[in-house]
Write an enzyme that holds these catalytic residues in place. Structure first.
Site, mmCIF file in Angstrom:
data_model
loop_
_atom_site.group_PDB
_atom_site.id
_atom_site.type_symbol
_atom_site.label_atom_id
_atom_site.label_comp_id
_atom_site.label_asym_id
_atom_site.label_seq_id
_atom_site.Cartn_x
_atom_site.Cartn_y
_atom_site.Cartn_z
ATOM 1 N N GLY A 45 0.802 -1.283 0.101
ATOM 2 C CA GLY A 45 0.014 -0.015 -0.054
ATOM 3 C C GLY A 45 0.816 1.299 -0.081
ATOM 4 O O GLY A 45 0.659 2.387 -0.842
ATOM 5 N N GLN B 280 -7.883 1.532 5.283
ATOM 6 C CA GLN B 280 -8.311 1.293 6.331
ATOM 7 C C GLN B 280 -9.873 0.910 6.024
ATOM 8 O O GLN B 280 -10.593 0.100 6.848
ATOM 9 C CB GLN B 280 -8.194 2.283 7.627
ATOM 10 N N HIS C 142 -3.035 -6.661 3.202
ATOM 11 C CA HIS C 142 -2.905 -7.120 4.547
ATOM 12 C C HIS C 142 -3.859 -6.135 5.449
ATOM 13 O O HIS C 142 -3.979 -6.917 6.825
ATOM 14 C CB HIS C 142 -1.478 -7.194 5.004
ATOM 15 N N CYS D 170 5.655 7.396 23.794
ATOM 16 C CA CYS D 170 6.778 6.644 24.676
ATOM 17 C C CYS D 170 6.855 5.123 23.994
ATOM 18 O O CYS D 170 7.636 4.323 24.397
ATOM 19 C CB CYS D 170 6.421 6.443 26.132
#
Length: 461
Positions: A69, A177, A196, A320
């Site tokens: 993609g 998506q 995928h 983080c």
């Protein structure tokens, strides 16, 4: 183990597995050759192209298969910009596009082109009017995702496409998506996808270029895939990708309703079960299987590790959990809390029992992480020359600056201020988000030695 990260990569669909195994025996030859094995391979490739085109809503000769993609996005943007270079070199993207689009935009700008980035609302959606205002006479291409990969918000593609059509500008839609759930509505000009993401094999993407779009393939010439995707076609992967897209579409209506009920349950229950949580993204105009929430006073990486130990695979947009140590560009553009961010994206067939167990595990997991983060010695606050409290958290990562702010805010009178010193980029997003959640006033930021001072005025008791 409950896999809740289908937005990153969906499990291989059973139909894809069957098609892949069958086509390994039949689709190994060169489809450009005229002998029997080549003709058989060509039939498989043509049938896959027709099936994918039908699912997308385009002509088969408008669709080519790529190696991913991301490659489809890079190829589509580069080819359209080159084909329309006489119009101009202006490119439009939204602030929440996938990194493949933003990287292409940066490359275009580094080569002398210009780029406009359209901001989004707090829900993560663009305003069609703002997009229309960004269009210029020298705009060569506009890009807009069909739905956001981090928060699930659906974009007003049809309205933006209409504005682009009126201006004579092609619109490229990254539909990675959303393709599992249905066709992208509106008069888009180019479309990309990734197998995928819908349960097909990895290593297969697709690019659609509508007839009439001025397009110039970049790189050395190649006769395969209309010259737009060089190299030998991965026929087994392509066949499996097309077969799985057709299969998930057949299940989409029922699964969409079922998974939306499950994600609605999570959206409603998480704020009830976990204090100080912000559920982000549009609550209605969103993908049925995806939601995101952020937890105050939580280290996202630690939270993900703890949930993994409890048997749940989720992802995060917290700084983080990123090698760049900066918060997700999507959450940053939305202006929402990024610390302790959790993205849940349910694959097809997710049992309701798994969601119930997640809701049972989450509160105590968040509480345990918060307890760990509250354990370090608190940084003492000092009184500034103007009477404000100053909290020095330089060298400490979020959520520590927010935790220290929360500890001292009641130490100042209503109307008094706290200055939090931080050199963590995430604080620029998380401290204003904390203020909005806790009904405090975010005054602004000031440069200070070694970092930034974030000024907060106490409003609430």
């Amino acid at each position: 183990m409950s896999y809740f990260d289908a937005a990153s990569s969906a499990p291989l669909h059973p139909v894809a597995r069957q098609a892949l195994q069958a086509s390994l025996d039949e689709g190994w030859a060169d489809p450009a050759r005229l002998y029997r094995e080549g003709r058989r391979a060509r039939l498989l490739l043509d049938a896959a192209r027709e099936a994918a085109a039908e699912a997308i809503g385009c002509r088969p000769d408008e669709l080519v298969f790529t190696t991913s993609g991301t490659r489809a996005v890079h190829t589509g943007i580069a080819g359209t910009l080159a084909g329309r270079h006489r119009v101009g070199r202006h490119l439009i993207v939204s602030a929440v596009e996938h990194s493949s689009v933003l990287h292409s935009a940066e490359t275009h700008r580094s080569q002398g082109g210009t780029m406009s980035e359209v901001p989004v609302l707090r829900t993560g959606a663009v305003s069609p009017d703002a997009y229309a205002e960004a269009l210029r006479p020298d705009t060569a291409l506009a890009c807009l995702q069909s739905a956001n990969h981090e928060v699930g918000t659906e974009q007003p593609v049809a309205a933006v496409a209409e504005a682009c059509r009126a201006a004579g500008v092609p619109l490229l839609v990254d539909a990675a998506q959303s393709l599992a759930w249905g066709q992208v509505e509106g008069g888009w000009s180019l479309l990309t996808g990734s197998a995928h993401k819908w349960g097909g094999p990895s290593g297969v993407g697709l690019l659609v270029v509508r007839k009439g779009v001025r397009y110039a393939p970049q790189g050395p010439a190649d006769e395969r895939e209309s010259g737009r995707a060089p190299g030998f076609e991965n026929i087994p992967g392509i066949v499996a990708a097309a077969a799985s897209l057709r299969a998930v579409r057949a299940e989409a209506a029922a699964e969409s309703a079922r998974l939306r009920e499950l994600t609605d349950r999570i959206r409603a229950r998480v704020p009830e079960l976990v204090p100080d949580v912000e559920v982000v993204g549009d609550p209605v105009r969103r993908l049925p299987h995806l939601l995101t929430f952020s937890c105050l006073y939580v280290d996202g990486e630690t939270l993900l590790h703890e949930l993994d130990r409890e048997g749940f695979s989720v992802s995060s947009g917290s700084s983080c959990t990123s090698s760049t140590l900066t918060p997700s560009h999507v959450l940053k553009a939305m202006g929402v809390l990024s610390e302790g961010n959790v993205r849940v994206s349910l694959p097809l067939g997710t049992p309701a029992e798994d969601v119930d167990r997640f809701l049972d595990v989450l509160p105590r997991t968040v509480a345990a992480v918060r307890e760990k983060l509250g354990a370090p010695a608190s940084t003492p606050a000092v009184t500034g020359q103007d009477g404000s409290l100053v909290v020095d958290t330089l060298g400490k990562r979020c959520p520590i600056p927010v935790i220290e702010l929360a500890k001292v805010i009641t130490d100042v009178p209503i109307g008094g201020t706290v200055r939090v010193l931080s050199d963590d980029e995430a604080a620029r997003l998380d401290i204003p988000a904390w203020c909005e959640m806790r009904n405090q006033e975010y005054v602004g930021e000031e440069p200070t030695e070694g970092g930034t001072a974030y000024v907060v005025r106490r409003k609430a008791p």
